[in-house]
Design a protein around this motif. Sequence first.
Motif, PDB file in Angstrom:
ATOM      1  N   LEU A  93     149.921  71.420  42.780  1.00  0.00           N
ATOM      2  CA  LEU A  93     149.858  70.014  43.155  1.00  0.00           C
ATOM      3  C   LEU A  93     148.565  69.720  43.892  1.00  0.00           C
ATOM      4  O   LEU A  93     148.139  70.503  44.761  1.00  0.00           O
ATOM      5  CB  LEU A  93     151.038  69.636  44.056  1.00  0.00           C
ATOM      6  N   GLN A  97     154.311  75.718  40.383  1.00  0.00           N
ATOM      7  CA  GLN A  97     153.765  74.371  40.237  1.00  0.00           C
ATOM      8  C   GLN A  97     152.548  74.187  41.127  1.00  0.00           C
ATOM      9  O   GLN A  97     152.569  74.530  42.316  1.00  0.00           O
ATOM     10  CB  GLN A  97     154.822  73.327  40.595  1.00  0.00           C
ATOM     11  N   HIS A 118     149.398  67.225  38.904  1.00  0.00           N
ATOM     12  CA  HIS A 118     150.290  68.377  38.928  1.00  0.00           C
ATOM     13  C   HIS A 118     150.265  69.080  37.580  1.00  0.00           C
ATOM     14  O   HIS A 118     149.997  68.472  36.536  1.00  0.00           O
ATOM     15  CB  HIS A 118     151.720  67.959  39.304  1.00  0.00           C
ATOM     16  N   TRP A 126     146.640  69.066  33.237  1.00  0.00           N
ATOM     17  CA  TRP A 126     147.039  68.389  34.468  1.00  0.00           C
ATOM     18  C   TRP A 126     147.629  67.031  34.119  1.00  0.00           C
ATOM     19  O   TRP A 126     147.112  66.322  33.260  1.00  0.00           O
ATOM     20  CB  TRP A 126     145.838  68.189  35.389  1.00  0.00           C
TER      21      TRP A 126
END
Length: 480
Positions: free
Chosen positions: A105, A103, A95, A36
Amino acid sequence: MLSAFSFETLTANLIGSISPELNKFVPESTADLLDWSFIARSLYSAGSANPKQKIDSAMREGLEDVITEVMENINYYSRQRGRVIEFRELLYGYHRLDALHGQDLILDLLLIYKKYRGKKMTVPVRRHLYVQRAFTGIFVKELDEDFYNVTLQQSLLGSLLQNSMARLSSHFTITSNLLTTPPDKIVFVLPIAGRLATFERFLLTYERICIDASQHCDLLVVIFGPLEQLTEHLQLLTDLRSRHIYKQINYIQRNGQFSRGVALDIAARSSYIQQQDIILFIDVDMVFGVETLQRVRMHTQRGRQVYLPIVFSQYDPKRRGAGSSTESLPIDDENGYFRQFGFGICAIYKSDILDEDINGFDKDITGWGLEDVKFLEKIVRVGTRQRGFLVNTAEVPLDYNEAAEQWRRLTVFRAPDPTLVHIYHDISCDVQLDAPQYNMCLGTKANSLGSTRLMEQLFFNNQQNVEFIADFNRQRQQTR
């Protein structure tokens, strides 16, 4: 107040009614874990050699698109419900990129809840937003046939012309006015004290890359120590001279304690280097290629730009069981790292380094390090200096614009160079160094031990370390 809207439901609408789930990807080992990255005013990423980076325009635009769409969904029924929610600020976020699902988030948003029907109120609220942005389908873009044919013909024509000129030049002598201007000379400046075997390796690299490949370079060595202790070093230089009698291979001998700043300053002011020459300050531990010299000439601009390449520094190969240091190790995260905060390798024109505001190197620094940082500070000051303007335009001299164009405003250009490699060697930090130099030395020594992944493996492969961490965490829990 905001509980009527589930952020999980909202994010599901963003990706076509697919429920967001952070555990869709299941790693088989620690090596498969997805890192991350932390988002704040900057981007902090474990996968980058420079962990703190500026948030680029693409990511910034992507975050704005996500937040805009979420706020539109939240306020879709705002009139019927008599309230509106405004986005105020992204406090922080995380992210990561999942190659299979898209992706991920996690965003911490500061919102303003405004109720304008019934009992009116304005309340700041914070909510976490979980988003998965799925990949779209593959798009194929067809180029116009005429465009393709013209481009292909131009590339073929250019290639034919280039090959034909190369063949002609090998058989005929072309007049000088048709030849391209020869590149500016690069003068290698190498300070050294001791390190005989490493010095011999550097000279062999220099001979192969600069002399045998006809790269229009000179070599100037600044060597520290009494003459009776430099016999072997000077013999290596003499042998290199005898093999290439028409090449400039010079040295300056200095007594006293080694000082890189003093060595570089003496070399820059010496008569061995001309005003129009590019000076490449280099270390004896470096290996390089022809591409390195091409980048030096490309990125060093007289009176405008200084080139400070970001070199690739090898980790200790013995910790990975790879034996002694070698030039053939691949350029990857397990074998080394790019020294984002190292400024020792520098290319600059002699006319620029002797600028009155730079005036060479700081000669008061002895021992390891810090002279490159001081030198960079001088360059930055020159690049940002401002000249005062005359208030009364009638008093401006006639040649004012011409003089203004000649003022040097040096900028610094930095870029990773995978062909410029610092070969690993053991680092010993002298406790007698000044505190800033000593701390910098310890930092470089720690960074060169190995990759973060290797350090983790070595740590957890030792059972005593595991027991220590378990006991440490147990004590922390008891004290809370």
